[in-house]
Design an enzyme around this catalytic site. Structure first.
Site, mmCIF file in Angstrom:
data_model
loop_
_atom_site.group_PDB
_atom_site.id
_atom_site.type_symbol
_atom_site.label_atom_id
_atom_site.label_comp_id
_atom_site.label_asym_id
_atom_site.label_seq_id
_atom_site.Cartn_x
_atom_site.Cartn_y
_atom_site.Cartn_z
ATOM 1 N N SER A 295 0.822 -1.208 0.000
ATOM 2 C CA SER A 295 0.000 0.000 0.000
ATOM 3 C C SER A 295 0.862 1.266 0.000
ATOM 4 C CB SER A 295 -0.959 -0.056 1.197
ATOM 5 O OG SER A 295 -1.890 0.979 1.177
ATOM 6 N N ASP A 306 10.558 5.169 -9.591
ATOM 7 C CA ASP A 306 10.169 5.744 -10.888
ATOM 8 C C ASP A 306 10.856 7.077 -11.162
ATOM 9 O OD1 ASP A 306 8.597 3.571 -11.347
ATOM 10 O OD2 ASP A 306 6.683 4.630 -11.278
ATOM 11 N N LYS A 320 -0.230 -4.164 -3.683
ATOM 12 C CA LYS A 320 -1.561 -3.604 -3.410
ATOM 13 C C LYS A 320 -1.650 -2.234 -4.081
ATOM 14 C CE LYS A 320 -4.822 -2.313 0.268
ATOM 15 N NZ LYS A 320 -4.959 -0.865 0.018
#
Length: 556
Positions: A295, A306, A320
């Site tokens: 999460s 990223d 998740k």
């Protein structure tokens, strides 16, 4: 009974209506279907309550229906009744009014398994292993842990008297203490590892997590002159999304997109950007993750990956990629409902289980790696969606043998440590303590006196395979086909105690350290011989390797 029935129907009705939002062209049909199903349910409930042969507890019956309905959607959509709102608030804030202790229910009663450091239970002298007999004038010796917890919680500064039975003491003790506002720190420990590398362990995401991480980082940077940072998110199950955005913001420039959310209601789609001036945008960072990092923890590590802002070390994360919001329900309950998926800066969603396409038996499957897609980081490094976040440096942690679960769940290890702690008033510092080999021999003897037994999953699977072989006739050809394998898979306590000696000793060491130095000490002790942390420190120390890892692959 009638009032309870009406209350239950109202709650279910509201919960069902929450799922009735459809595109405009389908709303009329959906409203009709919702009204139809509610009418059927109301009539059915009324008939059952009136004519079923035995008395029906309407609220419990309806609750089972609600839970079954929501379970068929995903594991994160759930109904939170009024009586559970205090626990829900604790999850989001890390705060509650009480004595500051973890309790568990055992055959002999409700037992304190962990008092929090600096909280009323610990300051008043309560210890792990104490059995709670009464609270004020109420005998709780036969109560469940939930009922005992309700009595221990209360308004800060209110007083209570707890009667406990300490193991191996003949007479119970009465201990007076005052409740206080319990705040569970989410940064369990921070410090310096190796040469000028800061380390922060974050256990969860509450509304105070970001501030705790900020305070720890600023202290490490200003007072210890750290030159790199390890952020440990292993076993962090997530929590509040906004806290994840804030923590990412500490290390990337203002205005950067951290994630976007997309769901059925387009008006609720959002893009989350870093709103503030960062703390540091150049310091090398390593983020530690494993299969329990989920999460909000995945938002942090995924966004930093990223943006090529840090390297990831450890094991693939949980996967998740769903976001929940709460909706108010009648009678002060709430519906926590999955309303969207989130997408981190590269555009990928890391959700692993596909709850929208269930198998015929109702089960769900993970998205296979072969069906995942390639996305690219800011520097052009390939990353994939689905199946969680893959680390840049994968370090496999040792698997936990089944025997370890039995040692913990049967409380045999817990009870041994309780006795051990009574015989040892002090121990060396948390990072130095090692459970002695001579004591391990005593532990082995203790297990035998307690008639400790355990199953092994391999033995169970073999038994199932043998039954299948008998059905299909293979046993008729050679009855001894499984004999050698059965002999090897039969649990042998002495053999397994030696096979898993190092893992069991570490488990005992951590439980002992927790008795003296609490959660902080337990974590500090766990970092000894930590292969994942050691790998992260090596990567951070190798500037060339760190920069190469975050650079675009050659030839792109």
């Amino acid at each position: 009974m009638y009032t309870s029935r009406i209350k239950s129907i109202a709650i279910l009705s509201f919960a069902l209506l929450c799922f009735g939002v459809k595109p405009a062209q389908a709303q009329d049909n959906n409203r009709f279907e919702t009204s139809k199903q509610l009418e059927i349910f109301n009539a059915l409930l009324k008939e059952v309550e009136m004519f079923y042969v035995d008395s029906v507890e309407v609220e419990k019956t309806v609750r089972r229906g609600i839970n079954a309905m929501l379970k068929g959607l995903d594991p994160y959509t759930e109904y939170i009744p009024e009586e559970d709102m205090a626990d829900f608030k604790f999850i989001t804030t890390g705060e509650y009014g009480g004595i500051g202790a973890v309790i568990r229910q055992r055959d002999e009663g409700v037992v304190i398994v962990e008092p929090y450091e600096g909280m009323p239970a610990q300051l008043a002298g309560l210890k792990a292993g104490d059995i709670i007999l009464s609270i004020d004038t109420i005998d709780v010796s036969t109560f469940t842990s939930d009922r005992v917890s309700e009595l221990l919680k209360g308004v800060p500064n209110s007083k209570l008297t707890v009667k406990i039975q300490r193991p191996d003491e003949k007479k119970p003790r009465k201990i007076e203490l005052s409740r206080k506002q319990i705040v569970v720190d989410q940064v369990t420990y921070y410090g310096v590892r190796g040469d000028h590398t800061g380390y922060i362990y974050l256990q969860g995401f509450t509304d105070k997590s970001a501030q705790e991480v900020k305070a720890a980082f600023e202290d490490l940077k200003q007072n210890y002159q750290i030159q790199s940072l390890v952020l440990d998110l292993r076993n962090n199950h997530g929590g509040i999304l906004d806290a994840a955005v804030q923590i990412v913001n500490f290390f990337v420039p203002q205005g950067k997109e951290v994630l976007s959310t997309r769901g059925k209601i387009k008006q609720r789609d959002r893009i989350y950007r870093t709103p503030l001036t960062p703390l540091d945008t150049v310091m090398p960072i390593a983020i530690l993750i494993n299969g329990e990092s989920a999460s909000s923890a995945e938002i942090v590590c995924g966004a930093l990956q990223d943006m090529d802002r840090g390297v990831l070390v450890g094991e693939r994360s949980f996967g998740k990629g769903l976001v929940q919001s709460t909706r108010d329900l009648p009678y002060d309950g709430k519906l926590k409902v999955t309303m969207s998926k989130y997408y981190i800066p590269s555009g990928r969603c890391i959700q692993q289980m596909d709850y929208s396409h269930r198998n015929t038996d109702g089960s769900v499957t993970a998205i296979p790696d072969s069906l995942t897609s390639v996305f690219y980081t800011s520097n052009g490094r390939p990353v994939r969606d689905g199946g969680g976040i893959r680390p840049d440096f994968e370090v496999e942690e040792p698997s936990t043998p089944t025997m370890m679960y039995y040692l913990l769940n049967d409380y045999v290890l817990f009870d041994y440590v309780t006795e051990w702690a009574r015989a040892h008033k002090t121990i060396p510092p948390a990072e130095e303590f090692v459970f002695p080999d001579k004591n391990y021999e005593a532990f082995k003897t203790y297990l035998r006196t307690k008639n400790f037994t355990y199953d092994r999953q391999s033995e169970k699977y073999l038994r199932n395979l043998k039954e299948l072989a008998e059905i299909e006739g293979y046993m008729n050809e050679d009855p001894t086909i499984f004999s050698d394998l059965e002999a090897k898979l039969t649990p042998d306590l002495n053999k397994d105690l030696m096979r898993y000696k190092d893992q069991i000793k570490k488990l005992i060491t951590l439980e002992i350290v927790k008795r003296y130095y609490y959660r902080k000490g337990e974590l500090m002790a766990s970092l000894k011989d930590d292969a994942v942390l050691e790998k992260a420190l090596k990567v951070l120390a190798d500037t060339q390797l760190y920069q190469k890892t975050l650079s675009a692959p050659q030839g792109n």
